[in-house]
Write an enzyme that holds these catalytic residues in place. Structure first.
Site, PDB file in Angstrom:
ATOM      1  N   GLY A 174      -7.146  -8.084   8.483  1.00 43.33           N
ATOM      2  CA  GLY A 174      -6.857  -8.676   9.776  1.00 43.33           C
ATOM      3  C   GLY A 174      -7.329 -10.110   9.748  1.00 43.33           C
ATOM      4  O   GLY A 174      -7.043 -10.846   8.802  1.00 43.33           O
ATOM      5  N   SER A 197      -7.930  -7.453   2.078  1.00 43.47           N
ATOM      6  CA  SER A 197      -7.687  -8.734   2.746  1.00 43.47           C
ATOM      7  C   SER A 197      -8.979  -9.255   3.370  1.00 43.47           C
ATOM      8  O   SER A 197      -9.901  -9.614   2.655  1.00 43.47           O
ATOM      9  CB  SER A 197      -6.554  -8.568   3.768  1.00 43.47           C
ATOM     10  OG  SER A 197      -6.127  -9.810   4.246  1.00 43.47           O
ATOM     11  N   ALA A 198      -9.077  -9.313   4.695  1.00 44.91           N
ATOM     12  CA  ALA A 198     -10.313  -9.783   5.334  1.00 44.91           C
ATOM     13  C   ALA A 198     -11.516  -8.964   4.896  1.00 44.91           C
ATOM     14  O   ALA A 198     -12.631  -9.488   4.760  1.00 44.91           O
ATOM     15  CB  ALA A 198     -10.165  -9.739   6.854  1.00 44.91           C
ATOM     16  N   HIS A 206      -3.977 -12.451  -0.987  1.00 46.45           N
ATOM     17  CA  HIS A 206      -2.566 -12.806  -0.786  1.00 46.45           C
ATOM     18  C   HIS A 206      -2.216 -14.085  -1.558  1.00 46.45           C
ATOM     19  O   HIS A 206      -1.322 -14.838  -1.154  1.00 46.45           O
ATOM     20  CB  HIS A 206      -2.237 -13.009   0.695  1.00 46.45           C
ATOM     21  CG  HIS A 206      -2.740 -11.935   1.597  1.00 46.45           C
ATOM     22  ND1 HIS A 206      -2.145 -10.698   1.695  1.00 46.45           N
ATOM     23  CD2 HIS A 206      -3.794 -11.916   2.462  1.00 46.45           C
ATOM     24  CE1 HIS A 206      -2.813  -9.969   2.587  1.00 46.45           C
ATOM     25  NE2 HIS A 206      -3.818 -10.673   3.042  1.00 46.45           N
ATOM     26  N   GLU A 236      -0.758 -10.409  -4.451  1.00 52.27           N
ATOM     27  CA  GLU A 236      -0.327  -9.218  -3.752  1.00 52.27           C
ATOM     28  C   GLU A 236      -0.152  -8.064  -4.736  1.00 52.27           C
ATOM     29  O   GLU A 236       0.332  -8.248  -5.862  1.00 52.27           O
ATOM     30  CB  GLU A 236       0.989  -9.472  -3.027  1.00 52.27           C
ATOM     31  CG  GLU A 236       0.902 -10.565  -1.965  1.00 52.27           C
ATOM     32  CD  GLU A 236       0.096 -10.150  -0.756  1.00 52.27           C
ATOM     33  OE1 GLU A 236      -1.154 -10.019  -0.901  1.00 52.27           O
ATOM     34  OE2 GLU A 236       0.687  -9.952   0.318  1.00 52.27           O
TER      35      GLU A 236
END
Length: 236
Positions: free
Chosen positions: A88, A120-121, A157, A192
């Site tokens: 997020g 991700s985060a 990413h 990714e």
């Protein structure tokens, strides 16, 4: 320590968490209760986020423990066998980990051996800082310092691609700016569909090649399947 640090949860056109599912299944073997930190999305969305994650993790045989509904997260973390920190917004995630008093207890539990899954985060906050996130600072955390579970920075990413006709900086240029101001850092450009599996002093790269950035050096391409030290230099 053991950490599974993913660039992303979902590939375009695929169901949520499809590409890393077998890695996560293996990571959760023997883990019955898994804490989930969904603080990277706004508060009103956290119940739905936990339910979405539970749809994937539940069939793996784990009981999800959403930390956002726990009054004492430090106590809750003592009752689980692993922790997952969702993606997020990295600024929101870090702010609320500090605000709820979770970050210190979580970091200590992981350093004491609690397996850590982040995407991700959730991968960004495992680093020394969140300064190599791609996110907009929609809130202001008390500091950019994160948990320092690994000694390198991650840019999730990661891509070399640029948008035709777009005048903004490329990801490589942004990372170069970071290194100009933080020359002692190392940055993992995590593409990714790839992840870093950290076990003690070794880092195993799965899914796609990795691009490693250091100040004063040309970026280094690391082949998928490589085993690295925690300074992101290839073993041997």
């Amino acid at each position: 320590m053991e950490l599974l640090l993913l660039s992303n949860s979902t590939m375009p056109g695929e169901p949520f968490f499809q590409w890393p599912l077998e890695h996560v299944r293996a990571f959760f073997v023997g883990k019955r209760r898994v804490a989930f930190a969904g603080h990277a999305v706004p508060e009103a969305q956290r119940d739905a986020y936990a339910a979405k994650v539970n749809e994937v993790f539940g069939p793996l045989g784990v009981e999800l423990v959403p930390l956002h509904i726990e009054k004492d997260t430090a106590a809750a973390l003592k009752t689980v066998d692993a922790v997952a920190v969702g993606g997020g917004n990295s600024f929101l995630l870090l702010r609320d980990l500090y605000r709820t008093g979770t970050i210190k207890a979580l970091a200590q539990r992981v350093k004491d051996g609690l397996p850590y899954l982040g995407w991700s985060a959730g991968s960004n906050v495992a680093c020394p800082t969140i300064m190599t996130t791609n996110d907009m600072p929609i809130v202001e955390p008390p500091t950019l310092r994160a948990m320092h579970l690994v000694p390198f920075q991650i840019n999730p990413h990661y891509t070399e691609a640029t948008i035709p006709g777009h005048g903004g900086e490329s990801r490589d240029q942004r990372i170069a700016e970071f290194l100009a101001m933080n020359p002692g850092a190392t940055v993992a450009g995590l593409r990714e569909g790839s992840l870093l599996h950290v076990r003690g002093s070794r880092v195993h790269l799965h899914g796609a090649s990795l691009k490693v950035f250091r100040a004063g050096d040309d970026p280094e391409e690391v082949a998928v399947g490589s085993v690295l030290r925690t300074d992101l230099r290839t073993v041997g």
